[in-house]
Write a protein that holds these residues in place. Sequence first.
Motif, PDB file in Angstrom:
ATOM      1  N   GLU A  24       0.639  -5.998   4.388  1.00  0.00           N
ATOM      2  CA  GLU A  24       1.346  -5.285   3.323  1.00  0.00           C
ATOM      3  C   GLU A  24       2.795  -5.106   3.752  1.00  0.00           C
ATOM      4  O   GLU A  24       3.073  -4.570   4.827  1.00  0.00           O
TER       5      GLU A  24
ATOM      6  N   ASP B 156       0.646   7.076   4.289  1.00  0.00           N
ATOM      7  CA  ASP B 156       1.082   5.898   3.544  1.00  0.00           C
ATOM      8  C   ASP B 156       1.093   6.209   2.051  1.00  0.00           C
ATOM      9  O   ASP B 156       0.068   6.566   1.475  1.00  0.00           O
TER      10      ASP B 156
ATOM     11  N   TYR C 137      -2.207   8.444   1.078  1.00  0.00           N
ATOM     12  CA  TYR C 137      -3.382   8.827   1.866  1.00  0.00           C
ATOM     13  C   TYR C 137      -2.913   9.059   3.293  1.00  0.00           C
ATOM     14  O   TYR C 137      -1.857   8.551   3.705  1.00  0.00           O
TER      15      TYR C 137
ATOM     16  N   ASP D  42       1.306  -2.792   6.968  1.00  0.00           N
ATOM     17  CA  ASP D  42       0.055  -2.027   6.871  1.00  0.00           C
ATOM     18  C   ASP D  42      -1.095  -3.022   6.697  1.00  0.00           C
ATOM     19  O   ASP D  42      -1.583  -3.251   5.598  1.00  0.00           O
TER      20      ASP D  42
ATOM     21  N   GLU E 146       6.001  -3.262   3.773  1.00  0.00           N
ATOM     22  CA  GLU E 146       6.406  -1.883   3.490  1.00  0.00           C
ATOM     23  C   GLU E 146       7.621  -1.522   4.338  1.00  0.00           C
ATOM     24  O   GLU E 146       7.923  -2.164   5.344  1.00  0.00           O
TER      25      GLU E 146
ATOM     26  N   LYS F 156      -7.861   0.119   6.892  1.00  0.00           N
ATOM     27  CA  LYS F 156      -6.438   0.239   7.207  1.00  0.00           C
ATOM     28  C   LYS F 156      -6.184   0.721   8.634  1.00  0.00           C
ATOM     29  O   LYS F 156      -5.122   0.470   9.190  1.00  0.00           O
TER      30      LYS F 156
ATOM     31  N   GLY G 250       4.316   2.307   0.958  1.00  0.00           N
ATOM     32  CA  GLY G 250       3.376   1.503   0.178  1.00  0.00           C
ATOM     33  C   GLY G 250       3.958   0.111  -0.006  1.00  0.00           C
ATOM     34  O   GLY G 250       5.151  -0.116   0.244  1.00  0.00           O
ATOM     35  N   THR G 251       3.107  -0.818  -0.418  1.00  0.00           N
ATOM     36  CA  THR G 251       3.512  -2.217  -0.546  1.00  0.00           C
ATOM     37  C   THR G 251       4.621  -2.356  -1.578  1.00  0.00           C
ATOM     38  O   THR G 251       4.495  -1.881  -2.702  1.00  0.00           O
TER      39      THR G 251
END
Length: 442
Positions: A209, A137, A169, A243, A211, A263, A368-369
């Motif tokens: 989130e 992510d 990550y 996410d 994404e 997560k 990512g968001t």
Amino acid sequence: MHGPDSTHDPALRSWVESANVPGCDFPIQNLPFGRFRTHGSEPWRIGVAIGDQILDLKLASELCPWPARVSVWLEPLAAGDLNTFMALGTRPRRAMRAALSAALADRSDQGPFLELCLVPQAQAQMSLPCQISNYTDFFTGVHHATTVGKLFRPDNPLLPNYRWVPIAYHGRASSVVVSGTHIRRPNGQYKPQEQDEPIFGPTRRLDYELELGVLVGTGNALGMAKTMAQAEEDWFGMVLLNDWSARDVQSWEYQPLGPFLAKSFASTVSPWVVTREALEPFRQPFVRADGEPAPLPYLDADDNRERGAIDVQLEVQLQSRAMRERGQEPVRLSQSNFRDAYWTVAQMLAHHTVNGCNLQAGDLLGTGTLSGPQPEQGGSLLELSAGGWHPVILPGGETRSFLLDGDRVILRAWCERRGARRIGFGECAGLVEPALPWPPLL
Ligand code: MN
């Protein structure tokens, strides 16, 4: 480098009438791949969404004549294996898209055969579209990074590496689930602000989130990095990605090694993979704001500057249990656009492989968001409620700082511009279920 071709012609119509309805997510210009079956006892097969139907590629390979090379590519798809096709590369992808477009177009010779190969989407059970062996992510949403950074570090929201490194990550592939799967509120360890020591229990700060997820097409051998040009060719398509995040667990555990149990309990993806080819008409120049540094050479390319960004509109909706019981439709919480991301898809892939790390067909790379520049465009409740201090008000008077049990979160995305047919991603939905007791009841 490619551009739109005859498969993107906005005037193109399908003999599947529901695909011609204005505003439909799956017109003939889209042709996304998904994995489905109609009965629990049936083997999974790959299908193509068209209108409110699915073209069953197992039946289509058996009942319909195809050019020889297309028949070869249909074999793994008929067996429910998208990864083998994903790994073949750009040329087969484009040729398959042309073949499917011709077969589903008005007055196609194959139409009479393929009418027997349609399954209503309403009767299909969807699975993950492919085998996802790895999930990474990223953190390309600069507005999300800044807003959340402010909550954690008011004086220093964006860390200095952000403008140089596509931060990411390693996530957990085993808990990636398809849209519709219920999400169990996780238990975990966290430290309420007013207490000196952590406690254990169901997360009190469950969040979503918004994404996009990129699925890798052609991988790379261990030790062999992808150039930007290869990276651009080697991604297969995109899905929506939620996410799910436990913010209290996250803020207690994230330093110094990043997210872990906050997560890894679940990440939801939409079932239909919108291909890179379908997104061609929605490419845009990738431009950095004045004063932002130019990417290092390994993350830079003319092609990326000219057309690295993609205009994908994004939306989050929520339906609480009370709203559902009152028969109330989901309410929109926010809207944003993938254009606002700080890094492109090619930069994500190129960066991921630059140390020699081998990507594989079907690997999932989250963006990512994706929040917009305005406060009301936050792609998570953490942002919309300003860290929980300013709850969001729902129709009917309910408020939300974070998700409650019974909440259903729905992500949507679509691409729309003058001179092109609108295409959509379908939906990515999940319903929050209460936490399990600890220790587990036997
Ligand atoms: Mn994320």
